[in-house]
Design a protein around this motif. Structure first.
Motif, PDB file in Angstrom:
ATOM      1  N   UNK A 275       0.809  -1.267  -0.109  1.00  0.00           N
ATOM      2  CA  UNK A 275      -0.035  -0.108  -0.051  1.00  0.00           C
ATOM      3  C   UNK A 275       0.924   1.419  -0.067  1.00  0.00           C
ATOM      4  N   UNK A 276       1.851   1.301   0.748  1.00  0.00           N
ATOM      5  CA  UNK A 276       2.883   2.293   0.815  1.00  0.00           C
ATOM      6  C   UNK A 276       3.454   2.568  -0.453  1.00  0.00           C
ATOM      7  N   UNK A 277       4.014   1.676  -1.120  1.00  0.00           N
ATOM      8  CA  UNK A 277       4.597   1.655  -2.504  1.00  0.00           C
ATOM      9  C   UNK A 277       3.663   2.109  -3.639  1.00  0.00           C
ATOM     10  N   UNK A 278       2.512   1.606  -3.509  1.00  0.00           N
ATOM     11  CA  UNK A 278       1.385   2.064  -4.224  1.00  0.00           C
ATOM     12  C   UNK A 278       1.085   3.673  -4.106  1.00  0.00           C
ATOM     13  N   UNK A 279       0.855   4.173  -3.101  1.00  0.00           N
ATOM     14  CA  UNK A 279       0.852   5.435  -2.908  1.00  0.00           C
ATOM     15  C   UNK A 279       1.981   6.214  -3.180  1.00  0.00           C
ATOM     16  N   UNK A 280       3.271   5.788  -2.889  1.00  0.00           N
ATOM     17  CA  UNK A 280       4.453   6.510  -3.216  1.00  0.00           C
ATOM     18  C   UNK A 280       4.485   6.480  -4.680  1.00  0.00           C
ATOM     19  N   UNK A 281       4.118   5.401  -5.567  1.00  0.00           N
ATOM     20  CA  UNK A 281       4.132   5.607  -6.651  1.00  0.00           C
ATOM     21  C   UNK A 281       3.214   6.645  -7.736  1.00  0.00           C
ATOM     22  N   UNK A 282       2.212   6.805  -7.131  1.00  0.00           N
ATOM     23  CA  UNK A 282       1.007   7.590  -7.450  1.00  0.00           C
ATOM     24  C   UNK A 282       1.700   9.257  -7.301  1.00  0.00           C
ATOM     25  N   UNK A 283       2.253   9.416  -6.096  1.00  0.00           N
ATOM     26  CA  UNK A 283       2.875  10.527  -5.500  1.00  0.00           C
ATOM     27  C   UNK A 283       4.009  10.913  -6.712  1.00  0.00           C
TER      28      UNK A 283
ATOM     29  N   UNK B  83       5.899  15.260   0.130  1.00  0.00           N
ATOM     30  CA  UNK B  83       5.033  14.064   0.601  1.00  0.00           C
ATOM     31  C   UNK B  83       5.956  12.829   0.055  1.00  0.00           C
ATOM     32  N   UNK B  84       6.517  13.055  -1.108  1.00  0.00           N
ATOM     33  CA  UNK B  84       7.233  11.811  -1.439  1.00  0.00           C
ATOM     34  C   UNK B  84       8.352  11.519  -0.787  1.00  0.00           C
ATOM     35  N   UNK B  85       9.127  12.573   0.250  1.00  0.00           N
ATOM     36  CA  UNK B  85      10.026  12.165   1.266  1.00  0.00           C
ATOM     37  C   UNK B  85       9.419  11.478   2.258  1.00  0.00           C
ATOM     38  N   UNK B  86       8.307  12.015   2.609  1.00  0.00           N
ATOM     39  CA  UNK B  86       7.525  11.334   3.746  1.00  0.00           C
ATOM     40  C   UNK B  86       7.165   9.898   3.396  1.00  0.00           C
ATOM     41  N   UNK B  87       6.700   9.592   2.306  1.00  0.00           N
ATOM     42  CA  UNK B  87       6.296   8.289   1.630  1.00  0.00           C
ATOM     43  C   UNK B  87       7.748   7.472   1.710  1.00  0.00           C
ATOM     44  N   UNK B  88       8.842   7.953   1.317  1.00  0.00           N
ATOM     45  CA  UNK B  88      10.000   7.241   1.305  1.00  0.00           C
ATOM     46  C   UNK B  88      10.465   6.475   2.731  1.00  0.00           C
ATOM     47  N   UNK B  89      10.343   7.408   3.750  1.00  0.00           N
ATOM     48  CA  UNK B  89      10.526   6.955   5.053  1.00  0.00           C
ATOM     49  C   UNK B  89       9.428   6.083   5.314  1.00  0.00           C
ATOM     50  N   UNK B  90       8.402   6.006   5.105  1.00  0.00           N
ATOM     51  CA  UNK B  90       7.216   5.042   5.600  1.00  0.00           C
ATOM     52  C   UNK B  90       7.583   3.502   4.820  1.00  0.00           C
ATOM     53  N   UNK B  91       7.851   3.556   3.558  1.00  0.00           N
ATOM     54  CA  UNK B  91       8.187   2.559   2.868  1.00  0.00           C
ATOM     55  C   UNK B  91       9.372   1.846   3.410  1.00  0.00           C
ATOM     56  N   UNK B  92      10.431   2.536   3.547  1.00  0.00           N
ATOM     57  CA  UNK B  92      11.642   2.073   4.651  1.00  0.00           C
ATOM     58  C   UNK B  92      11.214   1.165   5.822  1.00  0.00           C
ATOM     59  N   UNK B  93      10.495   2.100   6.533  1.00  0.00           N
ATOM     60  CA  UNK B  93       9.995   1.505   7.847  1.00  0.00           C
ATOM     61  C   UNK B  93       9.336   0.109   7.635  1.00  0.00           C
ATOM     62  N   UNK B  94       8.533   0.022   6.743  1.00  0.00           N
ATOM     63  CA  UNK B  94       7.414  -1.103   6.431  1.00  0.00           C
ATOM     64  C   UNK B  94       8.458  -2.198   6.071  1.00  0.00           C
ATOM     65  N   UNK B  95       9.609  -2.145   5.041  1.00  0.00           N
ATOM     66  CA  UNK B  95      10.233  -3.025   4.724  1.00  0.00           C
ATOM     67  C   UNK B  95      11.287  -3.610   5.809  1.00  0.00           C
ATOM     68  N   UNK B  96      11.837  -2.751   6.707  1.00  0.00           N
ATOM     69  CA  UNK B  96      12.290  -3.081   7.976  1.00  0.00           C
ATOM     70  C   UNK B  96      11.663  -4.245   8.730  1.00  0.00           C
TER      71      UNK B  96
END
Length: 334
Positions: free
Chosen positions: A258-266, A282-295
């Motif tokens: 879901x984070x990747x999908x939102x990040x792709x749209x942004x 917003x894209x920078x915020x999304x990158x941190x959320x993607x990284x947290x989810x992956x870890x």
């Protein structure tokens, strides 16, 4: 002698934080690490990177911004002050982890690792200003902030689990696939940093040196890695279902997707709209959320036993005292 103890030992003797408090303190470091990344991006996107002309002072003659420096000086100085807030939050986590009984050295080590990352990144930030926003140092500044976020997430996760030897919840190849996903996500972050260093948002209204690469070609490479990360995420989801992995990691795969999908749209919106500052933020915020989810996903594929929570007070069973009194009354006197 009490006066020979270090301050952390003295605090530990007088205060016993709960396991929940330590977890919340660890989570607070994650939140602050995300805020530092986003506000650092706001400094660059508002062209306030040189709002303070020097470091550690804001000007050669003033520690704080002057009225003549305008909003850019306020933005840059405010971001510097957030580092103090971050230090306080990390300090609370270190103290809570040290005071918690039984002592968990892994947590205190992670807390001190955060502290030194904050200190080193403050120095890198100063060099960034003194170098006139050299794009390589700016990129190092962001990657150091990402390293801080990584250690904060590890601290938060360790604060939620026990200290037993790690036990795999899935087979080793599945865990390797998860860590491959983490590596690809890290590479995606690094390439995105290069895009920033070559792109048009330099951080200051005046001419600033950029990485001598075509930022649009690097953006295409960034998009290619997005497809790789998405493909690995989908593959891991099917794999976890096939091996009947626990529900938690399967749910985390969906959160990452879901984070990747939102990040792709942004990402596509910012590209086709000509890189508006708000969308980039917003894209920078999304990158941190993607990284947290992956870890979190990779860490969720192991188990280290339950966390030793606060021991509840042992109460006597209901009626125990009454039974003892009755037994004493009925017992024959000797």
């Amino acid at each position: 002698m009490p006066n020979s103890l270090n301050p952390l030992e003295l605090i530990a003797r007088r205060w016993q934080p709960s396991a929940a408090f330590v977890r919340r303190a660890a989570l607070a470091t994650v939140v602050m690490a995300v805020i530092i990344v986003v506000t650092g991006g706001a400094v660059r996107l508002s062209q306030s990177g040189l709002g303070c002309s020097t470091w550690p002072k804001c000007t050669p003659d003033s520690l704080t911004p002057t009225a003549a420096m305008g909003i850019n000086g306020i933005i840059e100085f405010s971001n510097r002050m957030l580092t103090d807030v971050l230090c306080v939050v990390v300090g609370v986590f270190i103290i809570a982890a040290r005071a918690r009984s039984p002592r968990r050295r892994s947590l205190t080590r992670l807390g001190w690792a955060q502290f030194w990352l904050v200190m080193s990144n403050a120095v890198i930030g100063g060099i960034t200003v003194l170098s006139g926003l050299n794009p390589y140092i700016v990129g190092s500044h962001f990657l150091a902030a990402t390293a801080l976020l990584t250690v904060a997430v590890l601290s938060w996760w360790r604060a939620r689990e026990g200290d037993e030897e790690p036990r795999d919840l899935v087979t080793r190849p599945v865990r390797q696939l998860a860590w491959l996903l983490v590596g690809a996500t890290g590479a995606l972050t690094v390439i995105g940093t290069v895009v920033t260093g070559a792109g048009p948002h330099a951080g200051d209204a005046h001419k600033v040196h950029r990485i001598p690469l075509d930022w649009q070609e690097i953006t295409q490479l960034h998009v290619d890695f997005v497809y790789i990360v998405v493909g690995l995420t989908v593959a891991l989801w099917f794999t976890l279902r096939a091996v009947k992995a626990p529900a938690a990691p399967r749910r985390m795969v969906l959160e990452l997707f879901a984070c990747l999908a939102a990040q792709g749209v942004i990402g596509y919106v910012q590209y086709f709209m000509g890189l508006p500052e708000l969308v980039i933020g917003l894209h920078m915020l999304g990158s941190t959320l993607v990284w947290i989810c992956a870890l979190r996903l990779a860490l969720a594929l192991r188990d280290r036993g339950p966390l030793q929570e606060d021991a509840p007070a042992v109460a006597a069973p209901t009626g125990a005292h009454e039974a003892l009194d009755a037994q004493a009354v009925s017992a024959p006197s000797r």
